[in-house]
Design an enzyme around this catalytic site. Structure first.
Site, PDB file in Angstrom:
ATOM      1  N   HIS A   1     -10.162  -5.636  -2.562  1.00 31.03           N
ATOM      2  CA  HIS A   1      -8.803  -5.802  -2.036  1.00 31.03           C
ATOM      3  C   HIS A   1      -8.843  -6.054  -0.537  1.00 31.03           C
ATOM      4  O   HIS A   1      -9.707  -5.528   0.176  1.00 31.03           O
ATOM      5  CB  HIS A   1      -7.941  -4.565  -2.331  1.00 31.03           C
ATOM      6  CG  HIS A   1      -8.550  -3.282  -1.876  1.00 31.03           C
ATOM      7  ND1 HIS A   1      -9.536  -2.638  -2.582  1.00 31.03           N
ATOM      8  CD2 HIS A   1      -8.319  -2.521  -0.780  1.00 31.03           C
ATOM      9  CE1 HIS A   1      -9.880  -1.526  -1.936  1.00 31.03           C
ATOM     10  NE2 HIS A   1      -9.173  -1.442  -0.826  1.00 31.03           N
TER      11      HIS A   1
ATOM     12  N   ASP B   1       0.871  -1.187   0.000  1.00 31.26           N
ATOM     13  CA  ASP B   1       0.000   0.000   0.000  1.00 31.26           C
ATOM     14  C   ASP B   1       0.903   1.230   0.000  1.00 31.26           C
ATOM     15  O   ASP B   1       1.858   1.310   0.780  1.00 31.26           O
ATOM     16  CB  ASP B   1      -0.903  -0.020   1.242  1.00 31.26           C
ATOM     17  CG  ASP B   1      -2.025   1.010   1.143  1.00 31.26           C
ATOM     18  OD1 ASP B   1      -1.734   2.203   0.909  1.00 31.26           O
ATOM     19  OD2 ASP B   1      -3.193   0.623   1.309  1.00 31.26           O
ATOM     20  N   ILE B   2       0.597   2.155  -0.888  1.00 25.95           N
ATOM     21  CA  ILE B   2       1.456   3.322  -1.079  1.00 25.95           C
ATOM     22  C   ILE B   2       1.351   4.314   0.098  1.00 25.95           C
ATOM     23  O   ILE B   2       2.238   5.149   0.306  1.00 25.95           O
ATOM     24  CB  ILE B   2       1.155   4.005  -2.446  1.00 25.95           C
ATOM     25  CG1 ILE B   2       2.362   4.732  -2.992  1.00 25.95           C
ATOM     26  CG2 ILE B   2      -0.057   4.892  -2.390  1.00 25.95           C
ATOM     27  CD1 ILE B   2       3.492   3.849  -3.374  1.00 25.95           C
TER      28      ILE B   2
ATOM     29  N   HIS C   1      -6.650  -5.663   2.923  1.00 26.03           N
ATOM     30  CA  HIS C   1      -5.513  -5.026   3.584  1.00 26.03           C
ATOM     31  C   HIS C   1      -4.898  -6.041   4.541  1.00 26.03           C
ATOM     32  O   HIS C   1      -5.626  -6.671   5.321  1.00 26.03           O
ATOM     33  CB  HIS C   1      -5.970  -3.823   4.423  1.00 26.03           C
ATOM     34  CG  HIS C   1      -6.600  -2.717   3.637  1.00 26.03           C
ATOM     35  ND1 HIS C   1      -5.927  -1.568   3.308  1.00 26.03           N
ATOM     36  CD2 HIS C   1      -7.842  -2.566   3.106  1.00 26.03           C
ATOM     37  CE1 HIS C   1      -6.725  -0.751   2.623  1.00 26.03           C
ATOM     38  NE2 HIS C   1      -7.896  -1.337   2.499  1.00 26.03           N
TER      39      HIS C   1
HETATM   40  P1  5GP Z   1      -9.786   1.268   0.550  1.00 31.31           P
HETATM   41  O1  5GP Z   1     -10.118   2.479   1.354  1.00 31.31           O
HETATM   42  O2  5GP Z   1     -10.418   1.337  -0.845  1.00 31.31           O
HETATM   43  O3  5GP Z   1     -10.079  -0.016   1.249  1.00 31.31           O
HETATM   44  O4  5GP Z   1      -8.217   1.286   0.401  1.00 31.31           O
HETATM   45  C1  5GP Z   1      -7.539   1.642  -0.752  1.00 31.31           C
HETATM   46  C2  5GP Z   1      -6.063   1.601  -0.426  1.00 31.31           C
HETATM   47  O5  5GP Z   1      -5.353   1.724  -1.632  1.00 31.31           O
HETATM   48  C3  5GP Z   1      -5.606   2.725   0.489  1.00 31.31           C
HETATM   49  O6  5GP Z   1      -5.028   2.173   1.663  1.00 31.31           O
HETATM   50  C4  5GP Z   1      -4.589   3.495  -0.352  1.00 31.31           C
HETATM   51  O7  5GP Z   1      -3.480   3.938   0.396  1.00 31.31           O
HETATM   52  C5  5GP Z   1      -4.200   2.493  -1.420  1.00 31.31           C
HETATM   53  N1  5GP Z   1      -3.829   3.090  -2.683  1.00 31.31           N
HETATM   54  C6  5GP Z   1      -4.492   4.065  -3.348  1.00 31.31           C
HETATM   55  N2  5GP Z   1      -3.894   4.350  -4.517  1.00 31.31           N
HETATM   56  C7  5GP Z   1      -2.819   3.529  -4.608  1.00 31.31           C
HETATM   57  C8  5GP Z   1      -1.789   3.353  -5.598  1.00 31.31           C
HETATM   58  O8  5GP Z   1      -1.752   3.996  -6.638  1.00 31.31           O
HETATM   59  N3  5GP Z   1      -0.844   2.406  -5.333  1.00 31.31           N
HETATM   60  C9  5GP Z   1      -0.851   1.662  -4.183  1.00 31.31           C
HETATM   61  N4  5GP Z   1       0.106   0.767  -4.032  1.00 31.31           N
HETATM   62  N5  5GP Z   1      -1.812   1.807  -3.236  1.00 31.31           N
HETATM   63  C10 5GP Z   1      -2.769   2.730  -3.436  1.00 31.31           C
END
Ligand code: 5GP
Ligand code: ZN
Length: 134
Positions: free
Chosen positions: A98, A29-30, A100
């Site tokens: 996804h 995660d970035i 985490h």
């Molecule tokens: P969500 O809130 O949808 O469950 O989490 C999305 C996750 O994707 C977040 O933790 C965010 O930091 C990560 N993320 C968003 N854009 C990118 C990206 O371009 N590359 C990577 N590696 N992670 C990303």
């Protein structure tokens, strides 16, 4: 479709790949919650748990398990959280399913969710509604 994670799978966007097989990809995660925070995704685009077929979900979960073990052994952490924000109301920002996998160490300062209480009859009522939908 304009999906960041599909672009990562296709190599159109860069990522730090932790693991890859025919059906799944794991990458850092970035914006990590903790050092080593890894995301595990199916290679085919599904927006949430309702969309993904069981067979493919199993592949993803097996990769989650493998990554969790690697985080413990590789980073020397004591445990990890597995989380999936299912739908925007639950905090899902990227509409590609996804998981985490977040490394945890004693005293890392992360707080878990606040918990509530059931009022009279509420647990029975919730149970009835959920079981009818299963
Ligand atoms: P969500 O809130 O949808 O469950 O989490 C999305 C996750 O994707 C977040 O933790 C965010 O930091 C990560 N993320 C968003 N854009 C990118 C990206 O371009 N590359 C990577 N590696 N992670 C990303
Ligand atoms: Zn996608």
């Amino acid at each position: 479709m304009d999906c960041i994670f599909c672009k990562i799978i296709k190599g159109e966007l860069p990522s730090f790949k932790v693991y890859e097989d025919r059906h799944t990809l794991a990458f850092l995660d970035i914006v990590p919650v903790n050092y080593g925070h890894t995301l595990v995704i199916p290679k085919k685009h599904y927006s949430n748990m309702e969309e993904i077929p069981e067979k493919e979900l199993k592949e993803v979960i097996v990769t989650v398990k493998m990554v969790g073990k690697a985080l413990k052994e590789g980073l020397g952490v004591e445990g990890y959280n597995v989380g999936e924000n299912n739908d925007p109301v639950a905090g899902q920002i990227i509409a590609h399913l996804h998981f985490h996998v977040i490394p945890r160490s004693a005293g890392d300062g992360l707080a878990l969710w606040p918990q509530g209480k059931y009022g009279d009859g509420e647990a029975e009522e919730a149970l009835d509604k959920i079981k009818k939908a299963i």
